[in-house]
Design an enzyme around this catalytic site. Structure first.
Site, PDB file in Angstrom:
ATOM      1  N   GLY A  41     -11.892  -2.669   2.826  1.00 41.71           N
ATOM      2  CA  GLY A  41     -12.658  -3.219   1.708  1.00 41.71           C
ATOM      3  C   GLY A  41     -13.215  -2.108   0.835  1.00 41.71           C
ATOM      4  O   GLY A  41     -13.037  -2.089  -0.395  1.00 41.71           O
ATOM      5  N   THR A 212       4.113  -4.227   0.438  1.00 44.60           N
ATOM      6  CA  THR A 212       4.113  -2.766   0.290  1.00 44.60           C
ATOM      7  C   THR A 212       4.926  -2.185   1.441  1.00 44.60           C
ATOM      8  O   THR A 212       4.867  -2.658   2.578  1.00 44.60           O
ATOM      9  CB  THR A 212       2.671  -2.202   0.300  1.00 44.60           C
ATOM     10  OG1 THR A 212       2.007  -2.635   1.493  1.00 44.60           O
ATOM     11  CG2 THR A 212       1.895  -2.697  -0.910  1.00 44.60           C
ATOM     12  N   GLY A 217       8.497   1.836  -1.345  1.00 40.77           N
ATOM     13  CA  GLY A 217       8.072   1.101  -2.540  1.00 40.77           C
ATOM     14  C   GLY A 217       7.538  -0.276  -2.231  1.00 40.77           C
ATOM     15  O   GLY A 217       6.744  -0.457  -1.308  1.00 40.77           O
ATOM     16  N   ASP A 239      -1.387  12.836   3.353  1.00 41.95           N
ATOM     17  CA  ASP A 239      -2.106  11.891   4.213  1.00 41.95           C
ATOM     18  C   ASP A 239      -1.891  10.495   3.609  1.00 41.95           C
ATOM     19  O   ASP A 239      -2.358  10.234   2.505  1.00 41.95           O
ATOM     20  CB  ASP A 239      -3.596  12.269   4.212  1.00 41.95           C
ATOM     21  CG  ASP A 239      -4.433  11.368   5.113  1.00 41.95           C
ATOM     22  OD1 ASP A 239      -3.917  10.334   5.578  1.00 41.95           O
ATOM     23  OD2 ASP A 239      -5.616  11.700   5.319  1.00 41.95           O
ATOM     24  N   ASP A 245      -4.332   0.502   0.461  1.00 39.85           N
ATOM     25  CA  ASP A 245      -5.598   0.078  -0.158  1.00 39.85           C
ATOM     26  C   ASP A 245      -5.625   0.457  -1.638  1.00 39.85           C
ATOM     27  O   ASP A 245      -6.125  -0.306  -2.474  1.00 39.85           O
ATOM     28  CB  ASP A 245      -6.784   0.730   0.565  1.00 39.85           C
ATOM     29  CG  ASP A 245      -6.888   0.280   2.004  1.00 39.85           C
ATOM     30  OD1 ASP A 245      -6.463  -0.853   2.298  1.00 39.85           O
ATOM     31  OD2 ASP A 245      -7.390   1.049   2.840  1.00 39.85           O
ATOM     32  N   SER A 273      -2.314   8.740  -4.365  1.00 38.85           N
ATOM     33  CA  SER A 273      -3.341   8.696  -3.311  1.00 38.85           C
ATOM     34  C   SER A 273      -2.934   9.472  -2.056  1.00 38.85           C
ATOM     35  O   SER A 273      -3.795   9.918  -1.310  1.00 38.85           O
ATOM     36  CB  SER A 273      -3.667   7.244  -2.937  1.00 38.85           C
ATOM     37  OG  SER A 273      -2.664   6.714  -2.094  1.00 38.85           O
TER      38      SER A 273
HETATM   39  O1  RIB Z   1      -6.280   1.278   5.311  1.00 35.45           O
HETATM   40  C1  RIB Z   1      -6.903   2.440   5.769  1.00 35.45           C
HETATM   41  C2  RIB Z   1      -8.215   2.093   6.375  1.00 35.45           C
HETATM   42  O2  RIB Z   1      -7.990   1.281   7.519  1.00 35.45           O
HETATM   43  C3  RIB Z   1      -9.016   3.257   6.882  1.00 35.45           C
HETATM   44  O3  RIB Z   1      -9.874   3.805   5.916  1.00 35.45           O
HETATM   45  C4  RIB Z   1      -9.735   2.685   8.100  1.00 35.45           C
HETATM   46  O4  RIB Z   1     -11.124   2.663   7.973  1.00 35.45           O
HETATM   47  C5  RIB Z   1      -9.151   1.292   8.313  1.00 35.45           C
HETATM   48  O5  RIB Z   1      -9.966   0.304   7.836  1.00 35.45           O
END
Ligand code: RIB
Length: 295
Positions: A41, A212, A217, A239, A245, A273
């Site tokens: 989130g 995703t 892709g 990383d 997200d 990212s």
């Molecule tokens: O999607 C990555 C996230 O998954 C990390 O930041 C970790 O906290 C988990 O929620």
């Protein structure tokens, strides 16, 4: 400007890099421990805010150092934190992350995220009303998430769900979402039976699905009812934590410009990212996204 309400998790990420993942029962030596802000989130809120959306986060942290770090980081990223609860009875959640430069394994601990109750969402109906998009993941209690989807649907909002980590949601609740953004593992839980292929799940879903697919892709259903594969932009990954997200936050941010534009910009943002450490380290600002020349 897109107004987005993220209802979801805030975690302190405790992360180390390994050359390969350990086998069951095996011990490996890793790199240094890195502590950074995460939680699906929280990451999605920051991704959207950096790209220019007006973002509010509803969630819960503990009254501890991690909680303080998470709140300060959101404020620094222009996310409204007025609706984040500070709990005295539960610590902030943490995520234990082992990663190689290409992939990661994550376990989220029990913590303040799990104190978010349906009553907290019911009390926030006017907040939902004031936003265009409701963005959700699955690191808060299921009943709370269901209440949020119901309210978003009743108020006619765009409800975007990143069904991560996988947790079963009733079909009638899934039907109240506007877009589903799973990865290649999570999508399998959206199938009607175990034999359905990813392509069949996407084509037969009543709700638009964008899957995703890491450095491959994304996949989704095109206007001609056929699967569309859009490749990822090529970058050197450091990383990959938080790439999905970033995609979700960027997608919601640019949705007002149209579905295809939102997909393209979300792919670009998620590519950038992964070029820095930490879930949020490489999330671009709008200026950075526009200045980068993608080949
Ligand atoms: O999607 C990555 C996230 O998954 C990390 O930041 C970790 O906290 C988990 O929620």
């Amino acid at each position: 400007m897109q107004r987005i309400l993220v209802i979801g998790s805030l975690n302190a990420d405790l992360e180390t890099e390994v050359a390969r993942f350990p086998k069951p029962g095996e011990t490996l030596l890793g790199g240094p421990l890195r502590v950074s802000c995460g939680g699906k989130g929280n990451n999605q809120a920051v991704a959207a805010a950096r790209l220019g959306a007006k973002v509010t986060m509803l969630g819960a942290v503990g009254e501890d150092n991690f909680g303080h770090m998470l709140l300060e980081n959101l404020k620094k990223n222009n996310v409204n934190t007025d609706s984040i609860f500070i709990r005295k009875d539960k610590p902030s959640a943490t995520a234990l992350i082992t990663r190689t430069h290409k992939d990661n394994h994550i376990i989220v601990t029990d913590g303040a995220n799990n104190t978010l109750r349906p009553k907290d969402i019911l009390a926030a109906q006017s907040l939902v009303e004031r936003n265009d998009v409701l963005l959700l993941q699955q690191e808060i209690p299921l009943e709370t998430q269901i209440t949020a989807i119901e309210i978003g649907y009743q108020l006619g909002k765009l409800v975007v769900l990143n069904p991560a980590p996988v947790r079963p949601l009733p079909d009638e609740i899934i039907r109240k979402t506007s877009y589903l953004l799973p990865n290649e593992h999570e999508i399998l839980a959206l199938g009607k039976n175990a034999n359905e292929t990813i392509e069949e799940i996407i084509l037969q879903s009543e709700i638009p699905i964008v899957m995703t697919w890491g450095d491959k892709g994304i996949l989704y259903k095109g206007t001609d009812n056929k699967i569309v594969h859009k490749p990822a932009y090529t970058v050197t990954p450091m990383d990959t934590t938080g790439a999905g997200d970033t995609f979700c936050g960027a997608f919601c941010c640019f949705l007002s410009q149209g579905f295809e534009i939102a997909l393209q910009k979300a792919l670009q943002a998620s590519a950038l990212s992964v070029t820095h450490f930490g879930a949020q380290g490489g999330m671009p600002t709008l200026e950075e996204l526009e200045a980068y020349s993608f080949s």
